[in-house]
Design a protein around this motif. Structure first.
Motif, mmCIF file in Angstrom:
data_model
loop_
_atom_site.group_PDB
_atom_site.id
_atom_site.type_symbol
_atom_site.label_atom_id
_atom_site.label_comp_id
_atom_site.label_asym_id
_atom_site.label_seq_id
_atom_site.Cartn_x
_atom_site.Cartn_y
_atom_site.Cartn_z
ATOM 1 N N LYS A 105 0.808 -1.214 0.000
ATOM 2 C CA LYS A 105 0.000 0.000 0.000
ATOM 3 C C LYS A 105 0.844 1.268 0.000
ATOM 4 C CE LYS A 105 -3.689 -2.464 2.432
ATOM 5 N NZ LYS A 105 -4.497 -2.585 3.664
ATOM 6 N N ASP A 106 1.997 1.250 0.663
ATOM 7 C CA ASP A 106 2.854 2.431 0.695
ATOM 8 C C ASP A 106 3.391 2.762 -0.694
ATOM 9 O OD1 ASP A 106 2.484 2.754 3.407
ATOM 10 O OD2 ASP A 106 4.231 1.535 3.945
ATOM 11 N N ARG A 107 3.822 1.739 -1.419
ATOM 12 C CA ARG A 107 4.328 1.944 -2.771
ATOM 13 C C ARG A 107 3.202 2.422 -3.689
ATOM 14 N NH1 ARG A 107 7.882 3.708 -6.300
ATOM 15 N NH2 ARG A 107 7.890 2.539 -8.272
ATOM 16 N N TYR A 108 2.028 1.881 -3.515
ATOM 17 C CA TYR A 108 0.860 2.287 -4.301
ATOM 18 C C TYR A 108 0.532 3.757 -4.048
ATOM 19 C CZ TYR A 108 -4.081 2.517 -5.651
ATOM 20 O OH TYR A 108 -5.284 2.881 -6.195
ATOM 21 N N GLN A 109 0.551 4.154 -2.784
ATOM 22 C CA GLN A 109 0.289 5.549 -2.438
ATOM 23 C C GLN A 109 1.339 6.464 -3.054
ATOM 24 O OE1 GLN A 109 -0.008 6.297 1.760
ATOM 25 N NE2 GLN A 109 0.095 8.523 1.533
ATOM 26 N N GLN A 110 2.588 6.022 -3.056
ATOM 27 C CA GLN A 110 3.662 6.822 -3.630
ATOM 28 C C GLN A 110 3.441 7.058 -5.117
ATOM 29 O OE1 GLN A 110 7.632 5.267 -3.026
ATOM 30 N NE2 GLN A 110 8.387 6.210 -4.917
ATOM 31 N N LEU A 111 3.040 6.020 -5.834
ATOM 32 C CA LEU A 111 2.827 6.140 -7.274
ATOM 33 C C LEU A 111 1.656 7.068 -7.596
ATOM 34 C CD1 LEU A 111 3.405 2.426 -8.374
ATOM 35 C CD2 LEU A 111 4.918 4.387 -8.764
ATOM 36 N N VAL A 112 0.586 6.985 -6.813
ATOM 37 C CA VAL A 112 -0.553 7.881 -7.015
ATOM 38 C C VAL A 112 -0.160 9.321 -6.725
ATOM 39 C CG1 VAL A 112 -2.887 8.466 -6.261
ATOM 40 C CG2 VAL A 112 -2.240 6.075 -6.540
ATOM 41 N N THR A 113 0.628 9.518 -5.669
ATOM 42 C CA THR A 113 1.088 10.859 -5.319
ATOM 43 C C THR A 113 1.985 11.429 -6.404
ATOM 44 O OG1 THR A 113 0.984 10.284 -2.971
ATOM 45 C CG2 THR A 113 2.250 12.238 -3.562
#
Length: 365
Positions: A105-113
């Motif tokens: 989830k952290d990596r996913y959030q980073q990509l969306v950001t």
């Protein structure tokens, strides 16, 4: 009337809370509720603007907006949109993007950001065009007359709103975009990304809004001539369909800040979809309620306040390409403008009606 209009919103709320608890226990209850409130506060002005368009559509298309439109809003923008953004920007398959959202989830959030500059440019330009076209249009009722009256005189200048929007995009791409904030505290040059996304948002507005306006004008012409009832019905369907598309793109533009802001609360896409979906359902129900109650006709400045809130949101989206702005501030700006316009409408309604002079009578000598 209130219960009838919001019954589906209440039902979705109960279902969403139950699914949240079943998915991640009682702690999810708070996250889902907060996300729903966030979506409602950020999108209240969306409901007012939607109501101004929806009142031109018949009961059938209003029902489509509240059913099919909600499915698009909830599953399309609140669940699939972040996944598609990650898949495109990270060059992953949709399956890999979904798997990443559920497992890392952290990596996913980073990509969306990291994709935020492109998202903000697209949504910002679309909303800015809505505001500019509204502020340059001549209308009988004016809220801030000292501002709207001189600007409405510029409506005779062709493509003025497009030129101003492109100027804003060029300035943004050469300032904020060159120092766009990247996850991890670094800064990167996003000028080309912002330019392409902004132009895409402008083209989307021109195409969808243009087609909607075209079929609406054709329908009015058919109604005036009343030459062919069957043709008029067909044109009504086309006009309503493109109005529906316009409303969906408008809702998407409004949802950008909500989706991005939701990551400040949780990076779980399931909880985000549940909470933001619940909020979206209330916004849709509120739109229908405003139409059926004739609220915009009674409180005539509400639509003005909502469009000013749209203009403010467009500016905020462009600024957030480089600077972070708290979602509370974004929500408060819209709420304050709409509350101000509502108060102005109430004062206008309380003013004593001007007595019309009695018509002069001719006396025959």
């Amino acid at each position: 009337m209130l219960l009838k209009t919001f019954r589906w919103a209440f039902a979705v709320t109960v279902l969403g809370l139950v699914l949240g608890v079943l998915y991640e226990g009682w702690t999810a209850l708070g996250f889902v509720a907060i996300l729903a409130v966030l979506e409602i506060s950020l999108s209240f002005d969306n409901a007012v603007v939607n109501a101004g368009v929806l009142k031109k559509m018949n009961a059938f298309w209003q029902k489509i907006f509240l059913t099919v439109g909600v499915l698009i809003a909830v599953f399309g923008m609140r669940l699939l949109f972040p996944v598609v953004v990650v898949a495109v920007t990270a060059k992953k398959t949709p399956y890999e993007a979904v798997n990443l959202a559920l497992t890392d989830k952290d990596r996913y959030q980073q990509l969306v950001t990291d994709a935020h500059p492109a998202i903000a440019a697209f949504g910002g330009m679309f909303l800015l065009m809505i505001f500019l076209d509204f502020i340059f249009e001549e209308r009988d009722i004016q809220w801030l007359a000292w501002l709207e009256r001189p600007l409405s005189k510029l409506s005779k200048v062709d493509m003025l709103s497009v030129c101003l929007a492109l100027a804003v995009l060029l300035i943004t791409s050469s300032t904020f975009a060159t120092q766009a904030h990247q996850h991890g505290g670094t800064h990167v040059d996003k000028a080309q990304t912002v330019l392409v996304s902004g132009v895409a948002g402008l083209i989307t507005y021109l195409v969808v809004g243009g087609l909607s306006g075209y079929f609406e004008n054709r329908l009015e012409e058919e109604d005036e001539t009343e030459s062919d009832a069957k043709s008029a019905v067909l044109l009504a369907g086309r006009a309503a369909f493109f109005m529906f598309l316009y409303l969906e793109v408008l809702d998407a533009s409004f949802s950008f800040d909500g989706v991005i802001g939701a990551f400040a609360i949780t990076n779980d896409i399931v909880l985000m979809a549940l909470g933001l979906g619940m909020g979206a359902m209330y916004v849709r129900s509120l739109t229908v309620y405003l139409v059926r109650q004739g609220t915009l006709d009674e409180y005539v400045y509400l639509e003005h306040g909502a469009h000013y809130a749209i203009g403010a949101l467009a500016v905020i989206l462009m600024v957030t390409i480089q600077y972070e702005i708290n979602e509370v501030i974004t929500g408060l700006v819209g709420v304050v403008l709409i509350a101000w316009s509502f108060w102005s409408s109430v004062r206008r309604n309380q003013e004593p009606a001007m007595t019309e002079p009695e018509p002069e009578t001719l006396t025959v000598p």
